[in-house]
Design a protein around this motif. Structure first.
Motif, PDB file in Angstrom:
ATOM      1  N   ALA A  40       0.548  15.355 -11.914  1.00  0.00           N
ATOM      2  CA  ALA A  40       0.339  16.788 -12.051  1.00  0.00           C
ATOM      3  C   ALA A  40       0.920  17.250 -13.386  1.00  0.00           C
ATOM      4  O   ALA A  40       1.811  16.599 -13.936  1.00  0.00           O
ATOM      5  CB  ALA A  40       1.002  17.526 -10.900  1.00  0.00           C
ATOM      6  N   PRO A  41       0.443  18.366 -13.901  1.00  0.00           N
ATOM      7  CA  PRO A  41       0.962  18.859 -15.185  1.00  0.00           C
ATOM      8  C   PRO A  41       2.477  19.038 -15.145  1.00  0.00           C
ATOM      9  O   PRO A  41       3.016  19.637 -14.212  1.00  0.00           O
ATOM     10  CB  PRO A  41       0.255  20.201 -15.352  1.00  0.00           C
ATOM     11  N   GLY A  42       3.146  18.489 -16.134  1.00  0.00           N
ATOM     12  CA  GLY A  42       4.587  18.633 -16.228  1.00  0.00           C
ATOM     13  C   GLY A  42       5.381  17.745 -15.300  1.00  0.00           C
ATOM     14  O   GLY A  42       6.610  17.847 -15.243  1.00  0.00           O
ATOM     15  N   LYS A  43       4.699  16.877 -14.560  1.00  0.00           N
ATOM     16  CA  LYS A  43       5.398  15.999 -13.618  1.00  0.00           C
ATOM     17  C   LYS A  43       5.149  14.541 -13.968  1.00  0.00           C
ATOM     18  O   LYS A  43       4.199  14.200 -14.657  1.00  0.00           O
ATOM     19  CB  LYS A  43       4.942  16.289 -12.188  1.00  0.00           C
ATOM     20  N   GLU A  44       6.018  13.691 -13.444  1.00  0.00           N
ATOM     21  CA  GLU A  44       5.857  12.262 -13.656  1.00  0.00           C
ATOM     22  C   GLU A  44       4.740  11.709 -12.771  1.00  0.00           C
ATOM     23  O   GLU A  44       4.404  12.291 -11.739  1.00  0.00           O
ATOM     24  CB  GLU A  44       7.168  11.536 -13.344  1.00  0.00           C
ATOM     25  N   ARG A  45       4.206  10.583 -13.217  1.00  0.00           N
ATOM     26  CA  ARG A  45       3.189   9.918 -12.409  1.00  0.00           C
ATOM     27  C   ARG A  45       3.818   9.427 -11.106  1.00  0.00           C
ATOM     28  O   ARG A  45       4.903   8.859 -11.097  1.00  0.00           O
ATOM     29  CB  ARG A  45       2.589   8.750 -13.187  1.00  0.00           C
ATOM     30  N   GLU A  46       3.108   9.629 -10.021  1.00  0.00           N
ATOM     31  CA  GLU A  46       3.616   9.320  -8.683  1.00  0.00           C
ATOM     32  C   GLU A  46       2.670   8.360  -7.980  1.00  0.00           C
ATOM     33  O   GLU A  46       1.459   8.589  -7.943  1.00  0.00           O
ATOM     34  CB  GLU A  46       3.724  10.622  -7.870  1.00  0.00           C
ATOM     35  N   GLY A  47       3.216   7.290  -7.414  1.00  0.00           N
ATOM     36  CA  GLY A  47       2.417   6.397  -6.608  1.00  0.00           C
ATOM     37  C   GLY A  47       2.190   7.005  -5.241  1.00  0.00           C
ATOM     38  O   GLY A  47       3.150   7.404  -4.585  1.00  0.00           O
ATOM     39  N   VAL A  48       0.925   7.104  -4.802  1.00  0.00           N
ATOM     40  CA  VAL A  48       0.652   7.727  -3.515  1.00  0.00           C
ATOM     41  C   VAL A  48       0.202   6.722  -2.471  1.00  0.00           C
ATOM     42  O   VAL A  48       0.476   6.911  -1.276  1.00  0.00           O
ATOM     43  CB  VAL A  48      -0.376   8.870  -3.631  1.00  0.00           C
ATOM     44  N   SER A  49      -0.483   5.651  -2.885  1.00  0.00           N
ATOM     45  CA  SER A  49      -0.937   4.675  -1.908  1.00  0.00           C
ATOM     46  C   SER A  49      -1.319   3.386  -2.609  1.00  0.00           C
ATOM     47  O   SER A  49      -1.618   3.388  -3.802  1.00  0.00           O
ATOM     48  CB  SER A  49      -2.141   5.210  -1.123  1.00  0.00           C
ATOM     49  N   CYS A  50      -1.302   2.301  -1.851  1.00  0.00           N
ATOM     50  CA  CYS A  50      -1.704   1.019  -2.423  1.00  0.00           C
ATOM     51  C   CYS A  50      -2.174   0.100  -1.299  1.00  0.00           C
ATOM     52  O   CYS A  50      -1.839   0.292  -0.129  1.00  0.00           O
ATOM     53  CB  CYS A  50      -0.568   0.377  -3.210  1.00  0.00           C
ATOM     54  N   ILE A  51      -2.959  -0.902  -1.693  1.00  0.00           N
ATOM     55  CA  ILE A  51      -3.478  -1.869  -0.746  1.00  0.00           C
ATOM     56  C   ILE A  51      -3.369  -3.247  -1.367  1.00  0.00           C
ATOM     57  O   ILE A  51      -3.696  -3.437  -2.545  1.00  0.00           O
ATOM     58  CB  ILE A  51      -4.929  -1.510  -0.337  1.00  0.00           C
ATOM     59  N   SER A  52      -2.916  -4.202  -0.589  1.00  0.00           N
ATOM     60  CA  SER A  52      -2.684  -5.537  -1.119  1.00  0.00           C
ATOM     61  C   SER A  52      -3.989  -6.240  -1.424  1.00  0.00           C
ATOM     62  O   SER A  52      -5.066  -5.859  -0.946  1.00  0.00           O
ATOM     63  CB  SER A  52      -1.878  -6.360  -0.118  1.00  0.00           C
ATOM     64  N   ASN A  53      -3.909  -7.298  -2.214  1.00  0.00           N
ATOM     65  CA  ASN A  53      -5.103  -8.045  -2.596  1.00  0.00           C
ATOM     66  C   ASN A  53      -5.796  -8.641  -1.392  1.00  0.00           C
ATOM     67  O   ASN A  53      -7.012  -8.747  -1.360  1.00  0.00           O
ATOM     68  CB  ASN A  53      -4.768  -9.131  -3.612  1.00  0.00           C
ATOM     69  N   ALA A  54      -5.057  -9.018  -0.377  1.00  0.00           N
ATOM     70  CA  ALA A  54      -5.678  -9.542   0.833  1.00  0.00           C
ATOM     71  C   ALA A  54      -6.125  -8.430   1.769  1.00  0.00           C
ATOM     72  O   ALA A  54      -6.794  -8.699   2.768  1.00  0.00           O
ATOM     73  CB  ALA A  54      -4.700 -10.463   1.550  1.00  0.00           C
ATOM     74  N   GLY A  55      -5.749  -7.206   1.438  1.00  0.00           N
ATOM     75  CA  GLY A  55      -6.181  -6.060   2.232  1.00  0.00           C
ATOM     76  C   GLY A  55      -5.410  -5.861   3.509  1.00  0.00           C
ATOM     77  O   GLY A  55      -5.662  -4.914   4.246  1.00  0.00           O
ATOM     78  N   GLY A  56      -4.453  -6.742   3.786  1.00  0.00           N
ATOM     79  CA  GLY A  56      -3.760  -6.646   5.054  1.00  0.00           C
ATOM     80  C   GLY A  56      -2.601  -5.678   5.064  1.00  0.00           C
ATOM     81  O   GLY A  56      -2.104  -5.301   6.120  1.00  0.00           O
ATOM     82  N   ARG A  57      -2.181  -5.247   3.881  1.00  0.00           N
ATOM     83  CA  ARG A  57      -1.024  -4.365   3.817  1.00  0.00           C
ATOM     84  C   ARG A  57      -1.373  -3.130   3.017  1.00  0.00           C
ATOM     85  O   ARG A  57      -1.973  -3.223   1.950  1.00  0.00           O
ATOM     86  CB  ARG A  57       0.167  -5.076   3.173  1.00  0.00           C
ATOM     87  N   THR A  58      -0.985  -1.989   3.551  1.00  0.00           N
ATOM     88  CA  THR A  58      -1.127  -0.735   2.833  1.00  0.00           C
ATOM     89  C   THR A  58       0.218  -0.026   2.819  1.00  0.00           C
ATOM     90  O   THR A  58       1.080  -0.283   3.668  1.00  0.00           O
ATOM     91  CB  THR A  58      -2.179   0.174   3.487  1.00  0.00           C
ATOM     92  N   ASP A  59       0.370   0.858   1.875  1.00  0.00           N
ATOM     93  CA  ASP A  59       1.614   1.606   1.768  1.00  0.00           C
ATOM     94  C   ASP A  59       1.290   3.007   1.277  1.00  0.00           C
ATOM     95  O   ASP A  59       0.301   3.195   0.546  1.00  0.00           O
ATOM     96  CB  ASP A  59       2.593   0.913   0.823  1.00  0.00           C
ATOM     97  N   TYR A  60       2.134   3.970   1.676  1.00  0.00           N
ATOM     98  CA  TYR A  60       1.912   5.365   1.334  1.00  0.00           C
ATOM     99  C   TYR A  60       3.228   6.024   0.946  1.00  0.00           C
ATOM    100  O   TYR A  60       4.278   5.729   1.519  1.00  0.00           O
ATOM    101  CB  TYR A  60       1.304   6.126   2.513  1.00  0.00           C
ATOM    102  N   ALA A  61       3.129   6.944   0.026  1.00  0.00           N
ATOM    103  CA  ALA A  61       4.280   7.790  -0.266  1.00  0.00           C
ATOM    104  C   ALA A  61       4.529   8.724   0.913  1.00  0.00           C
ATOM    105  O   ALA A  61       3.587   9.107   1.623  1.00  0.00           O
ATOM    106  CB  ALA A  61       4.016   8.606  -1.531  1.00  0.00           C
ATOM    107  N   ASP A  62       5.782   9.079   1.111  1.00  0.00           N
ATOM    108  CA  ASP A  62       6.118   9.967   2.227  1.00  0.00           C
ATOM    109  C   ASP A  62       5.355  11.285   2.153  1.00  0.00           C
ATOM    110  O   ASP A  62       4.984  11.854   3.185  1.00  0.00           O
ATOM    111  CB  ASP A  62       7.625  10.251   2.220  1.00  0.00           C
ATOM    112  N   SER A  63       5.102  11.738   0.944  1.00  0.00           N
ATOM    113  CA  SER A  63       4.467  13.048   0.758  1.00  0.00           C
ATOM    114  C   SER A  63       3.010  13.076   1.215  1.00  0.00           C
ATOM    115  O   SER A  63       2.447  14.157   1.411  1.00  0.00           O
ATOM    116  CB  SER A  63       4.546  13.467  -0.718  1.00  0.00           C
ATOM    117  N   VAL A  64       2.403  11.892   1.391  1.00  0.00           N
ATOM    118  CA  VAL A  64       0.986  11.856   1.766  1.00  0.00           C
ATOM    119  C   VAL A  64       0.747  11.124   3.077  1.00  0.00           C
ATOM    120  O   VAL A  64      -0.390  11.075   3.562  1.00  0.00           O
ATOM    121  CB  VAL A  64       0.137  11.208   0.654  1.00  0.00           C
ATOM    122  N   GLU A  65       1.775  10.546   3.638  1.00  0.00           N
ATOM    123  CA  GLU A  65       1.643   9.788   4.883  1.00  0.00           C
ATOM    124  C   GLU A  65       0.980  10.642   5.959  1.00  0.00           C
ATOM    125  O   GLU A  65       1.354  11.792   6.179  1.00  0.00           O
ATOM    126  CB  GLU A  65       3.034   9.344   5.357  1.00  0.00           C
TER     127      GLU A  65
END
Length: 125
Positions: A40-65
């Motif tokens: 967002a403008p004036g803010k640092e880049r934030e990781g919100v979600s990711c998925i592993s290469n095998a697709g078996g694991r996902t992760d979310y930031a608390d703010s978007v869970e």
């Protein structure tokens, strides 16, 4: 080299939904851990979600869970980020990023070597 392309951003009212897409025309994304980040403008880049290469694991930031869902469509070579119950605080440029193989902490931007150009998400009434 990967050339990630994001799409699906736009202007949406609070409470609405969007589905962002991340794809590459030349390389198979299955071999890569994919992360979604936002800035967002004036803010640092934030990781919100990711998925592993095998697709078996996902992760979310608390703010978007509970509101964001990441998934892969292997035949379409696309990773999606479904965003529901959008809030004005979700307004940002959303980027997808990729790193070959696994990641020890896939919400950290330094884990990634390839980045897309971003897609704008604006939440406003």
């Amino acid at each position: 080299q990967l050339q990630l392309v994001e799409s699906g951003g736009g202007l949406v009212q609070p409470g609405g939904s969007l589905r962002l897409s991340c794809t590459d025309s030349g390389f198979t994304l299955d071999y890569y851990t994919i992360g979604w980040f936002r800035q967002a403008p004036g803010k640092e880049r934030e990781g919100v979600s990711c998925i592993s290469n095998a697709g078996g694991r996902t992760d979310y930031a608390d703010s978007v869970e509970g509101r964001f869902t990441i998934s892969r469509d292997i035949p379409k070579n696309t990773v999606y980020l479904q965003i529901n119950s959008l809030e004005p605080e979700d307004t940002a440029v959303y980027y997808c990023a990729a790193t070959l193989g696994t990641s020890s902490y896939c919400l950290a931007s330094h884990e990634y070597h390839f980045w897309g150009q971003g897609t704008q998400v604006t939440v406003s009434s």
